[in-house]
Design a protein around this motif. Structure first.
Motif, mmCIF file in Angstrom:
data_model
loop_
_atom_site.group_PDB
_atom_site.id
_atom_site.type_symbol
_atom_site.label_atom_id
_atom_site.label_comp_id
_atom_site.label_asym_id
_atom_site.label_seq_id
_atom_site.Cartn_x
_atom_site.Cartn_y
_atom_site.Cartn_z
ATOM 1 N N ASP A 27 -34.102 -30.690 67.063
ATOM 2 C CA ASP A 27 -33.643 -29.312 67.741
ATOM 3 C C ASP A 27 -33.085 -28.229 66.722
ATOM 4 O O ASP A 27 -32.447 -27.087 66.929
ATOM 5 C CB ASP A 27 -32.493 -29.479 68.751
ATOM 6 C CG ASP A 27 -32.758 -30.206 69.962
ATOM 7 O OD1 ASP A 27 -34.097 -30.367 70.288
ATOM 8 O OD2 ASP A 27 -31.925 -31.178 70.406
ATOM 9 N N THR A 52 -32.812 -25.565 64.051
ATOM 10 C CA THR A 52 -33.519 -24.005 64.107
ATOM 11 C C THR A 52 -34.014 -23.513 62.460
ATOM 12 O O THR A 52 -33.852 -24.541 61.705
ATOM 13 C CB THR A 52 -32.247 -22.809 64.327
ATOM 14 O OG1 THR A 52 -31.459 -22.957 63.253
ATOM 15 C CG2 THR A 52 -31.758 -23.090 65.608
ATOM 16 N N SER A 72 -45.165 -25.661 63.775
ATOM 17 C CA SER A 72 -45.190 -24.512 64.612
ATOM 18 C C SER A 72 -44.192 -24.062 65.074
ATOM 19 O O SER A 72 -43.073 -24.835 65.296
ATOM 20 C CB SER A 72 -46.172 -24.480 65.664
ATOM 21 O OG SER A 72 -45.772 -25.674 66.589
ATOM 22 N N TYR A 73 -43.985 -22.728 65.392
ATOM 23 C CA TYR A 73 -42.536 -22.285 65.955
ATOM 24 C C TYR A 73 -42.459 -22.658 67.393
ATOM 25 O O TYR A 73 -43.569 -22.478 68.006
ATOM 26 C CB TYR A 73 -42.275 -20.820 65.782
ATOM 27 C CG TYR A 73 -42.193 -20.292 64.442
ATOM 28 C CD1 TYR A 73 -41.037 -20.504 63.672
ATOM 29 C CD2 TYR A 73 -43.209 -19.605 63.575
ATOM 30 C CE1 TYR A 73 -41.060 -20.503 62.085
ATOM 31 C CE2 TYR A 73 -42.951 -19.318 62.423
ATOM 32 C CZ TYR A 73 -41.838 -19.650 61.697
ATOM 33 O OH TYR A 73 -41.606 -19.177 60.241
ATOM 34 N N VAL A 74 -41.385 -22.981 67.804
ATOM 35 C CA VAL A 74 -40.969 -23.239 69.387
ATOM 36 C C VAL A 74 -39.982 -22.426 69.839
ATOM 37 O O VAL A 74 -39.051 -22.248 69.258
ATOM 38 C CB VAL A 74 -40.700 -24.646 69.694
ATOM 39 C CG1 VAL A 74 -40.487 -24.974 71.067
ATOM 40 C CG2 VAL A 74 -41.838 -25.735 68.966
ATOM 41 N N ASP A 75 -40.123 -21.652 71.051
ATOM 42 C CA ASP A 75 -39.045 -20.782 71.434
ATOM 43 C C ASP A 75 -37.946 -21.687 72.000
ATOM 44 O O ASP A 75 -38.243 -22.682 72.677
ATOM 45 C CB ASP A 75 -39.549 -19.777 72.666
ATOM 46 C CG ASP A 75 -40.454 -18.968 72.248
ATOM 47 O OD1 ASP A 75 -40.343 -18.451 70.869
ATOM 48 O OD2 ASP A 75 -41.360 -18.511 72.889
ATOM 49 N N ASN A 76 -36.786 -21.298 71.499
ATOM 50 C CA ASN A 76 -35.639 -22.090 72.150
ATOM 51 C C ASN A 76 -35.108 -21.558 73.461
ATOM 52 O O ASN A 76 -35.332 -20.244 73.349
ATOM 53 C CB ASN A 76 -34.485 -22.219 71.058
ATOM 54 C CG ASN A 76 -34.608 -23.599 70.163
ATOM 55 O OD1 ASN A 76 -35.201 -24.455 70.680
ATOM 56 N ND2 ASN A 76 -33.964 -23.444 69.013
#
Length: 105
Positions: free
Chosen positions: A44, A46, A71-75
């Motif tokens: 989790d 950032t 990859s980026y993941v939207d939180n």
């Protein structure tokens, strides 16, 4: 013989089938291992957490994203804990000797 410009350092190098010169490729491999190890340990995390804990720059992380390694993941939107943000920013800024400004004349 063809040449290209390294996506990371902008140095010209002889084409080697990669987007990076040999020096940057070695660095990116090491940074890849650091980021993957950290994200596996803290799923989790950032982007600020990753930068502060590993010392890997945002530019390097962006290179890893472009290459498809991570990859980026939207939180979910969370209320910002100002104390935590200040702590992370202090940690990042304390490593500022690793960064430099270029003189643009």
């Amino acid at each position: 013989m063809s040449y290209m410009v390294c996506k990371r350092c902008s140095k010209m190098f002889q084409r080697n089938g990669r987007l990076y010169c040999d020096d940057c490729f070695e660095i990116i491999e090491k940074e890849h291992d650091l980021v993957i190890e950290y994200v596996r340990k803290y799923p989790d995390a950032t982007i600020l957490d990753i930068i502060a804990a590993t010392g890997v720059t945002l530019k390097s992380i962006d290179c890893l994203v472009e290459e498809g390694f991570v990859s980026y993941v939207d939180n979910k939107i969370q209320e910002i804990d100002e104390e935590r943000l200040a702590e992370v920013m202090d940690k990042i800024l304390s490593k500022r000797s690793r960064f430099h400004l270029q003189n643009k004349k």
